[in-house]
Design a protein around this motif. Structure first.
Motif, PDB file in Angstrom:
ATOM      1  N   UNK A 217       0.831  -1.201   0.000  1.00 10.68           N
ATOM      2  CA  UNK A 217       0.000   0.000   0.000  1.00 10.68           C
ATOM      3  C   UNK A 217       0.865   1.251   0.000  1.00 10.68           C
ATOM      4  N   UNK A 218       0.339   2.332  -0.570  1.00  8.48           N
ATOM      5  CA  UNK A 218       1.016   3.632  -0.514  1.00  8.48           C
ATOM      6  C   UNK A 218       0.415   4.526   0.570  1.00  8.48           C
ATOM      7  N   UNK A 219      -0.680   4.060   1.222  1.00  8.33           N
ATOM      8  CA  UNK A 219      -1.369   4.876   2.240  1.00  8.33           C
ATOM      9  C   UNK A 219      -1.644   4.013   3.472  1.00  8.33           C
ATOM     10  N   UNK A 220      -0.622   3.730   4.242  1.00  6.51           N
ATOM     11  CA  UNK A 220      -0.811   2.809   5.369  1.00  6.51           C
ATOM     12  C   UNK A 220      -1.798   3.309   6.421  1.00  6.51           C
ATOM     13  N   UNK A 221      -1.983   4.619   6.565  1.00  6.41           N
ATOM     14  CA  UNK A 221      -2.895   5.122   7.592  1.00  6.41           C
ATOM     15  C   UNK A 221      -4.344   4.699   7.342  1.00  6.41           C
ATOM     16  N   UNK A 222      -4.691   4.451   6.062  1.00  9.60           N
ATOM     17  CA  UNK A 222      -6.075   4.092   5.773  1.00  9.60           C
ATOM     18  C   UNK A 222      -6.386   2.635   6.089  1.00  9.60           C
ATOM     19  N   UNK A 223      -5.356   1.840   6.429  1.00 15.60           N
ATOM     20  CA  UNK A 223      -5.648   0.441   6.789  1.00 15.60           C
ATOM     21  C   UNK A 223      -6.581   0.384   7.997  1.00 15.60           C
ATOM     22  N   UNK A 224      -6.616   1.439   8.786  1.00 15.66           N
ATOM     23  CA  UNK A 224      -7.503   1.479   9.937  1.00 15.66           C
ATOM     24  C   UNK A 224      -8.964   1.373   9.519  1.00 15.66           C
ATOM     25  N   UNK A 225      -9.237   1.677   8.242  1.00 12.93           N
ATOM     26  CA  UNK A 225     -10.604   1.574   7.730  1.00 12.93           C
ATOM     27  C   UNK A 225     -10.784   0.433   6.757  1.00 12.93           C
ATOM     28  N   UNK A 226      -9.814  -0.481   6.659  1.00 11.79           N
ATOM     29  CA  UNK A 226      -9.950  -1.619   5.741  1.00 11.79           C
ATOM     30  C   UNK A 226     -11.144  -2.481   6.124  1.00 11.79           C
ATOM     31  N   UNK A 227     -11.821  -3.002   5.107  1.00 10.44           N
ATOM     32  CA  UNK A 227     -12.917  -3.944   5.372  1.00 10.44           C
ATOM     33  C   UNK A 227     -12.726  -5.252   4.619  1.00 10.44           C
ATOM     34  N   UNK A 228     -11.605  -5.398   3.899  1.00 12.65           N
ATOM     35  CA  UNK A 228     -11.272  -6.656   3.227  1.00 12.65           C
ATOM     36  C   UNK A 228      -9.857  -6.546   2.696  1.00 12.65           C
ATOM     37  N   UNK A 229      -9.272  -7.716   2.368  1.00 11.99           N
ATOM     38  CA  UNK A 229      -8.097  -7.752   1.503  1.00 11.99           C
ATOM     39  C   UNK A 229      -8.524  -8.515   0.256  1.00 11.99           C
ATOM     40  N   UNK A 230      -7.842  -8.249  -0.854  1.00 20.76           N
ATOM     41  CA  UNK A 230      -8.363  -8.703  -2.139  1.00 20.76           C
ATOM     42  C   UNK A 230      -7.252  -9.282  -2.993  1.00 20.76           C
ATOM     43  N   UNK A 231      -7.589 -10.380  -3.693  1.00 24.53           N
ATOM     44  CA  UNK A 231      -6.669 -11.016  -4.633  1.00 24.53           C
ATOM     45  C   UNK A 231      -7.398 -11.224  -5.945  1.00 24.53           C
TER      46      UNK A 231
END
Length: 959
Positions: A217-231
């Motif tokens: 990721x280029x924006x690690x601060x937004x991981x706090x709002x992640x709702x999935x990871x995707x492949x």
């Protein structure tokens, strides 16, 4: 002679004519239903703006088209106006307040808006003053401002109608958000540029403890709002993980692993985080997979209460550093790589824009209306049917691509300056959209609500009101004659960069509300760049101010302009050096006519322009040449009989053909005889051809062809050839007492000049207006008080005289050969020698006075036979032009000339040997570029021709 200034002074001329035109309302449209109509809308510049090179280019095209159609007798309306530019204007006034230590919140909304209106009254007309400097022939009585009462009423009316039709709604969607403005911004205000950044690889542990996945990721601060990871669903590395859950780092949440074809398997690790509330693409993924939307940034781009407590209240970039540090401390940061990335910034504030879930107002562009078609479909149909045509045609593909993928249009902005949304809320959130508060209360009462109402504080996107101008500026919703005559307008002239944001929206809104298209043609022109092809920008220090090109600017002031506001101050020395190289003495000032001529010459279809100020200098020289040509014509025609003097009927006889082939005819039933020479008839025919070429250029929106045709005719044919011929004709006729020839030459001089002024007027209005005022009466024009209303020339190709064309072509050829002979023999410009000729004695005899003057000859001798010619030209080079052999009779030192020729022959033989050796080398021919081989072949041919000519001269000297 009339009191024309000694030389062309554009400043004085412009200062005179601009106020005359405006005071006389010369550009107001006629409203005659029996006439054809031409109309054009000015893309409204921001009220905060100043004229830039793009404006100068765009407005030159529009004004040329407008003046052309006005002179053709059409009802002609060019509608001017300025846009209230919500964001830009609010920023300007807020910055002024900051200088006094105040903010808009200190004033309150009502007082702040009043402050903006005060600013507009004192400073908001800069660009319209500059338009006057350009000579724009807009109808100033139709000028509008998009916040005017009349246009504001149309904005409200259309909003209410769309809402009542179910085509405007309020909802929560992802928008581009500027955390400094605290407002949604249009995509047009967002500029993405490549910047240095990082790509962080982060470990997301699997919930079952069987391992982990690494996310890039280029924006690690937004991981706090992640709702999935995707492949990617076809990525074999991760197929077994789909459907499992991972532990979201730094939080206590579990999120699923999903598969979606959006994933780029080659980017990073092939696993990406999904943050639907903070990324436009992730938002679409979230919609497809039914993911929750968790926003972790507030409207100031600080971490909000949806994130773990340790990060709440931190600025997004501060939070980024803390998130990275915490990941590293927990062993979840795999690596950090340098990475180039596109960073979206608001063009107005320079702030990084955040995708943000907020409540906004939208136009439902894809929802079917009462007639079964959506607003977007109507706009698509308008172009598909040919009712709106793009020029060049390829831009229709860009338009269709966007229209077929269009999303609902966010029209609300969280500003104070703009059209406040006409919506009121009840205490329980009830919504009432109305034209005013009284109507809102009536609608509320009809719905059973009688409590207090609060108006929505948002304003409308600037593009909403500008989308209405094709009909809002013509009196809609009332029925007006302006709508009948000028809607649709004839053509919209604009750059490709606002096809989406303005062109498409005008088509959508106009077709929906009026049932008509807003314009028939959309002429898309290129962008104006600097001489090296780079985009002009204050931040790059390469802008040119059109007014500086008109008036001139000293080098120190120019340097100061270009080094103020640089994005990188350390580039100032480079900017100064480049500016000093391009403008060592500053900009001298070329005048509006020369600048406009330059812009017209660049106006090819669709191509970007690398602007070179040297072209302005060339067209300034053209204006000066036209000025001097006019002074010459006036000197010979003022106070003279130019074929307009009345005679008795008995003095007029039927047309006859003179012995030399020239036409002897009366100009009309009661005017004096005139004998038009072949040159007179030729220049009149050339004028018809250029008139036809100009008409074609205007019809095809090829102003470059219009400018080129006029320039070539005036400079090359009229000034360089016909005026020189006319001098001789006038002198010869005066010597012979030939009044018919004098009248004919004067009439041709003045009539052609007067026509040229009308022909040129749409491109260069000031100089043509100044000269026409004096020239027109001598040419007998009484149909208009001003060139603005004078009839535009129309070609009459039946006036072309092929015999006259052939005669002048032969004259030009013989003059050219004679001049070449002078050059070959090294004669000084003032040295006059006899010309000896053999063949076509009739032509040479009739053309002798012209040949003598044009080729600087002492005399022209026509020799009777070849023997006499050979004997007389033994020591001179001989040339051939058609059926005529020519030689200059010069007494020379035979021995010295023979020696000189011998040296030159030896040199040429050496050059030929080198060229033949190269071309005979198979390796050279096989490996060298084709252009290099062709160049060498051309050099060999030229050397061989020159060698043959010199050997012939040497042989003749030896006889």
């Amino acid at each position: 002679m009339s009191a024309l200034a000694k030389s062309f002074d554009p400043a004085a001329i412009e200062a005179r004519w601009a106020p005359v035109w405006e005071a006389s309302d010369a550009f107001a449209p006629t409203l005659d239903p029996s006439r054809p109509s031409f109309s054009i809308q000015l893309p409204p510049p921001n009220v905060t703006g100043t004229l830039h090179m793009g404006h100068a280019f765009n407005q030159t095209i529009m004004d040329a088209l407008t003046r052309y159609h006005r002179m053709r007798g059409h009802n002609t309306l060019w509608v001017p106006g300025t846009d209230h530019a919500g964001i830009a204007t609010q920023i300007v006034v807020e910055r002024q307040l900051q200088e006094t230590g105040l903010s808009r919140h200190d004033l309150g909304r009502k007082n702040f808006v009043a402050q903006v209106w005060d600013w507009k009254a004192s400073s908001g007309a800069t660009i319209t003053r500059q338009m006057r400097r350009m000579g724009d022939s807009v109808s100033w009585s139709h000028e509008y401002f998009t916040m005017d009462d009349k246009l504001s009423a149309v904005v409200t009316e259309t909003f209410v109608r769309l809402f009542d039709e179910g085509l405007i709604y309020r909802g929560q969607r992802l928008v581009s958000w500027d955390p400094v403005l605290k407002s949604a911004v249009s995509d047009l205000e967002v500029v993405s540029e490549e910047e240095d950044g990082f790509l962080w690889h982060i470990r997301y542990p699997l919930a079952d403890g069987s391992g982990d996945v690494v996310v890039a990721t280029t924006r690690p601060e937004t991981l706090l709002g992640d709702t999935a990871v995707m492949v990617h669903p076809e990525d074999e590395r991760y197929t077994a993980l789909v459907g499992k859950h991972v532990k979201l780092p730094l939080t206590d949440r579990l999120i699923p692993v999903i598969a979606d074809a959006y994933v780029d398997r080659a980017f990073g690790t092939g696993v990406v985080k999904v943050t639907p509330a903070h990324d436009a693409n992730d938002y679409a993924v979230g919609q497809r997979h039914g993911l929750p939307m968790i926003g972790v940034l507030d409207l100031e781009a600080k971490i909000n209460a949806n994130a773990p407590e340790a990060y709440r209240g931190l600025d997004r970039f501060v939070a980024r550093k803390k998130v990275v540090a915490d990941l590293e401390a927990q062993g979840l940061l795999v690596e950090t790589k340098k990475h180039k990335l596109q960073v979206p910034r608001c063009e107005r504030t320079g702030q990084v824009v955040e995708p943000m879930l907020t409540d906004q107002w939208f136009v439902a562009v894809n929802k079917a209306g009462a007639d079964g078609r959506s607003i977007a479909q109507k706009a698509i149909d308008a172009v598909d049917s040919g009712a709106v045509r793009f020029v060049p045609e390829q831009w229709v593909n860009t338009y269709n691509h966007w229209m077929h993928n269009i999303q609902d249009w966010c029209i609300s902005r969280q500003l104070w300056w703009g059209h406040q949304i006409p919506a009121w809320y009840g205490s329980g959130g009830e919504l009432f959209v109305a034209r005013n508060e009284d109507e809102a209360r009536q609608r509320a009462a009809a719905a059973g609500y009688t409590g207090p109402l609060t108006r929505d504080e948002d304003v409308l996107d600037t593009w909403y009101s500008s989308a209405l101008v094709p009909f809002s500026t013509l009196g809609w919703p009332a029925k007006t004659i302006e709508q009948d005559l000028f809607l649709p307008s004839s053509v919209l002239v604009t750059g490709f960069d606002i096809i989406f944001f303005w062109v498409a929206r005008m088509i959508m809104m106009t077709t929906h509300f009026t049932g008509q298209v807003p314009f028939r043609h959309v002429y898309i022109h290129g962008l104006v760049r600097d001489a090296q092809g780079k985009k002009m920008s204050k931040s790059e220090g390469n802008v040119l101010d059109p007014v500086d090109l008109i008036d001139g600017i000293a080098l120190p002031a120019l340097l100061d302009k270009r080094t103020t506001g640089l994005r990188r101050p350390e580039t100032a020395p480079r900017v100064r050096k480049e500016t000093e190289k391009e403008f060592p003495q500053g900009i001298p000032g070329f005048g509006a006519d020369a600048l406009r001529f330059t812009m017209a010459s660049y106006a090819s279809l669709g191509r970007n322009i690398n602007f070179d100020s040297k072209r302005c200098e060339g067209y300034r020289n053209f204006c000066n040449k036209l000025w001097n040509a006019t002074k010459f014509v006036l000197m010979h025609c003022e106070g003279q009989d130019c074929g307009l003097k009345e005679h008795t009927k008995a003095e007029c006889a039927p047309a006859v053909l003179a012995a030399d082939g020239s036409v002897l005819q009366p100009a009309g039933p009661f005017h004096g005889y005139m004998r038009f020479s072949a040159a007179d008839r030729w220049i009149s025919g050339e004028l018809q051809r250029v008139e036809a070429a100009v008409a074609q250029g205007f019809d095809e929106y090829r102003l470059d062809n219009v400018a080129g045709a006029i320039y070539t005719f005036v400079w090359d044919e009229y000034c360089d050839w016909y005026l020189e011929i006319a001098k001789v004709q006038l002198a010869e006729a005066a010597k012979a007492g030939d009044e018919a020839a004098l009248r004919a030459t004067r009439r041709t001089l003045i009539r052609v000049l007067e026509t040229v002024l009308r022909l040129l007027h749409p491109i260069s209005p000031f100089i043509t207006a100044e000269l026409w005022e004096t020239v027109a009466p001598l040419a007998g024009r009484k149909d208009a008080a001003s060139i603005v209303q004078a009839r535009y020339p129309e070609a009459q190709l039946q006036k072309v005289d092929p015999a006259a064309d052939a005669w002048v072509a032969q004259l030009k050829a013989v003059v050219a050969v004679s001049r070449n002979l002078r050059s070959e023999m090294g004669l000084a410009p003032g040295e006059k020698v006899p010309l000896l000729t053999l063949g076509d004695a009739g032509f040479v005899t009739s053309a002798a006075p012209l040949l003598q003057a044009l080729a600087r000859l002492s005399e022209v001798r026509v020799l009777a036979d070849a023997a006499a010619f050979d004997a007389a030209t033994q020591a001179a080079p001989v040339a051939v032009s058609g059926a005529v052999r020519l030689a200059l009779h010069v007494e020379i030192d035979v021995a010295a000339e023979t020696a000189r020729l011998g040296k030159e022959i030896t040199r040429l033989e050496g050059e030929i040997a080198k060229a033949e050796a190269k071309l005979g080398n198979e390796s050279f021919v096989a490996r060298a570029p084709a252009a290099v081989v062709q160049q060498e072949q051309a050099r060999l041919a030229d050397f061989s021709q020159a060698l043959a000519r010199l050997r012939d001269q040497r042989d003749r000297l030896a006889r």
